[in-house]
Scaffold this motif. Sequence first.
Motif, PDB file in Angstrom:
ATOM      1  N   THR A  76      -2.952  -6.928  -4.508  1.00  0.00           N
ATOM      2  CA  THR A  76      -2.746  -6.684  -3.125  1.00  0.00           C
ATOM      3  C   THR A  76      -2.851  -5.252  -3.587  1.00  0.00           C
ATOM      4  OG1 THR A  76      -0.423  -7.402  -3.172  1.00  0.00           O
ATOM      5  CG2 THR A  76      -2.168  -8.972  -2.487  1.00  0.00           C
ATOM      6  N   ALA A  77      -1.860  -4.097  -2.024  1.00  0.00           N
ATOM      7  CA  ALA A  77      -1.140  -3.573  -2.228  1.00  0.00           C
ATOM      8  C   ALA A  77      -0.255  -3.138  -0.592  1.00  0.00           C
ATOM      9  CB  ALA A  77      -2.542  -2.497  -2.136  1.00  0.00           C
ATOM     10  N   ASN A  85      -6.072  -3.339   2.950  1.00  0.00           N
ATOM     11  CA  ASN A  85      -6.597  -4.521   3.923  1.00  0.00           C
ATOM     12  C   ASN A  85      -6.249  -3.716   5.207  1.00  0.00           C
ATOM     13  OD1 ASN A  85      -8.627  -6.255   5.601  1.00  0.00           O
ATOM     14  ND2 ASN A  85      -6.602  -7.152   5.711  1.00  0.00           N
ATOM     15  N   LEU A  86      -6.815  -2.013   5.287  1.00  0.00           N
ATOM     16  CA  LEU A  86      -6.400  -1.445   5.854  1.00  0.00           C
ATOM     17  C   LEU A  86      -7.912   0.001   6.293  1.00  0.00           C
ATOM     18  CD1 LEU A  86      -3.112  -0.028   5.646  1.00  0.00           C
ATOM     19  CD2 LEU A  86      -3.780  -1.124   7.661  1.00  0.00           C
ATOM     20  N   GLU A  87      -8.049   0.432   7.636  1.00  0.00           N
ATOM     21  CA  GLU A  87      -9.289   1.616   7.804  1.00  0.00           C
ATOM     22  C   GLU A  87      -8.735   2.474   7.655  1.00  0.00           C
ATOM     23  OE1 GLU A  87     -11.848   0.891   8.054  1.00  0.00           O
ATOM     24  OE2 GLU A  87     -11.990  -1.154   8.853  1.00  0.00           O
ATOM     25  N   PRO A  88      -9.739   4.006   6.908  1.00  0.00           N
ATOM     26  CA  PRO A  88      -8.131   5.349   6.293  1.00  0.00           C
ATOM     27  C   PRO A  88      -7.670   5.989   7.239  1.00  0.00           C
ATOM     28  CG  PRO A  88     -11.356   5.188   6.679  1.00  0.00           C
ATOM     29  CD  PRO A  88     -11.280   3.628   6.456  1.00  0.00           C
ATOM     30  N   ARG A 109     -12.837   6.294  15.122  1.00  0.00           N
ATOM     31  CA  ARG A 109     -12.484   5.812  13.891  1.00  0.00           C
ATOM     32  C   ARG A 109     -12.958   4.452  14.703  1.00  0.00           C
ATOM     33  NH1 ARG A 109      -5.925   6.452  14.675  1.00  0.00           N
ATOM     34  NH2 ARG A 109      -5.675   8.907  14.012  1.00  0.00           N
ATOM     35  N   ASP A 110     -14.834   4.843  13.787  1.00  0.00           N
ATOM     36  CA  ASP A 110     -14.842   3.460  13.576  1.00  0.00           C
ATOM     37  C   ASP A 110     -15.888   3.456  12.427  1.00  0.00           C
ATOM     38  OD1 ASP A 110     -17.473   4.869  13.510  1.00  0.00           O
ATOM     39  OD2 ASP A 110     -17.418   5.609  15.910  1.00  0.00           O
ATOM     40  N   GLU A 111     -16.440   2.362  12.024  1.00  0.00           N
ATOM     41  CA  GLU A 111     -17.405   2.766  10.842  1.00  0.00           C
ATOM     42  C   GLU A 111     -18.290   3.936  10.772  1.00  0.00           C
ATOM     43  OE1 GLU A 111     -18.419   0.591   6.865  1.00  0.00           O
ATOM     44  OE2 GLU A 111     -16.491  -0.261   9.272  1.00  0.00           O
ATOM     45  N   ASN A 112     -18.971   3.863  11.237  1.00  0.00           N
ATOM     46  CA  ASN A 112     -19.982   5.168  10.813  1.00  0.00           C
ATOM     47  C   ASN A 112     -19.119   6.437  10.339  1.00  0.00           C
ATOM     48  OD1 ASN A 112     -22.514   3.227  12.199  1.00  0.00           O
ATOM     49  ND2 ASN A 112     -22.071   4.278  14.007  1.00  0.00           N
ATOM     50  N   SER A 113     -17.915   5.993  10.738  1.00  0.00           N
ATOM     51  CA  SER A 113     -17.544   7.166  11.128  1.00  0.00           C
ATOM     52  C   SER A 113     -16.289   7.600   9.107  1.00  0.00           C
ATOM     53  CB  SER A 113     -16.227   7.868  11.335  1.00  0.00           C
ATOM     54  OG  SER A 113     -16.977   7.840  13.018  1.00  0.00           O
ATOM     55  N   ARG A 114     -16.019   5.815   8.704  1.00  0.00           N
ATOM     56  CA  ARG A 114     -15.414   5.905   7.506  1.00  0.00           C
ATOM     57  C   ARG A 114     -15.917   6.574   6.660  1.00  0.00           C
ATOM     58  NH1 ARG A 114     -13.883   1.213   3.055  1.00  0.00           N
ATOM     59  NH2 ARG A 114     -12.299   0.626   3.947  1.00  0.00           N
ATOM     60  N   ASP A 115     -16.331   6.673   5.793  1.00  0.00           N
ATOM     61  CA  ASP A 115     -16.953   7.415   5.042  1.00  0.00           C
ATOM     62  C   ASP A 115     -16.354   8.890   5.347  1.00  0.00           C
ATOM     63  OD1 ASP A 115     -18.435   5.854   3.348  1.00  0.00           O
ATOM     64  OD2 ASP A 115     -20.152   5.705   3.978  1.00  0.00           O
ATOM     65  N   ARG A 116     -16.406   9.937   6.520  1.00  0.00           N
ATOM     66  CA  ARG A 116     -16.034  10.840   6.412  1.00  0.00           C
ATOM     67  C   ARG A 116     -14.744  11.019   6.535  1.00  0.00           C
ATOM     68  NH1 ARG A 116     -15.851  13.707  12.372  1.00  0.00           N
ATOM     69  NH2 ARG A 116     -16.470  15.723  11.823  1.00  0.00           N
ATOM     70  N   GLU A 162     -12.061   5.075  -5.766  1.00  0.00           N
ATOM     71  CA  GLU A 162     -10.138   4.608  -5.624  1.00  0.00           C
ATOM     72  C   GLU A 162     -10.114   4.270  -4.173  1.00  0.00           C
ATOM     73  OE1 GLU A 162      -8.447   6.010  -9.698  1.00  0.00           O
ATOM     74  OE2 GLU A 162      -9.164   7.725  -8.174  1.00  0.00           O
ATOM     75  N   ILE A 163     -10.139   5.579  -2.836  1.00  0.00           N
ATOM     76  CA  ILE A 163      -9.405   5.233  -1.407  1.00  0.00           C
ATOM     77  C   ILE A 163      -9.677   3.895  -1.608  1.00  0.00           C
ATOM     78  CG2 ILE A 163      -9.293   6.378   0.145  1.00  0.00           C
ATOM     79  CD1 ILE A 163      -9.405   8.684  -1.323  1.00  0.00           C
ATOM     80  N   ARG A 164     -11.511   3.692  -0.927  1.00  0.00           N
ATOM     81  CA  ARG A 164     -12.002   2.472  -0.612  1.00  0.00           C
ATOM     82  C   ARG A 164     -11.609   1.782  -1.415  1.00  0.00           C
ATOM     83  NH1 ARG A 164     -16.580   6.027  -1.376  1.00  0.00           N
ATOM     84  NH2 ARG A 164     -17.461   6.656   0.631  1.00  0.00           N
ATOM     85  N   ALA A 165     -11.341   1.755  -2.233  1.00  0.00           N
ATOM     86  CA  ALA A 165     -11.048  -0.099  -3.460  1.00  0.00           C
ATOM     87  C   ALA A 165      -9.426   0.372  -2.954  1.00  0.00           C
ATOM     88  CB  ALA A 165     -10.556   0.549  -5.000  1.00  0.00           C
TER      89      ALA A 165
END
Length: 122
Positions: free
Chosen positions: A103-104, A49-52, A73-80, A40-43
């Motif tokens: 939108t959100a 249109n933001l990063e975590p 703060r990069d793609e490899n750390s996104r899931d963390r 849900e957070i990913r969605a």
Amino acid sequence: MEIWINPACSKCRSAISLLDAEGAEYTVRRYLEDVPSEDEIRAVLERLNLEPWDITRTGEAVAKELGLKDWPRDENSRDRWIAALSGHPKLIQRPIITADDGTALVARSEDAVREALSHNKD
């Protein structure tokens, strides 16, 4: 339209008041009680249109305990980051409004709430 709120948050209460004043139809999600899953957070991030790290409240005590300010703060750390938000929902910036058009917005100002409302008009 759905709004993720913490009832103790003044910006959330202001957003709800404005939605009510405008006669908007919406669903309230108390995200500290009804914790969003990682998916849900990913969605929501995709809709925002933001990063975590963009929606993380880094001033919270738990953020300091986790040492979030030092996390990459990069793609490899996104899931963390997403796992941290789901595991510690107090870290999620609020309120977040998901509009009917897909939108959100992080609706911390009256202008942002009004923009969300504009995305729900036919």
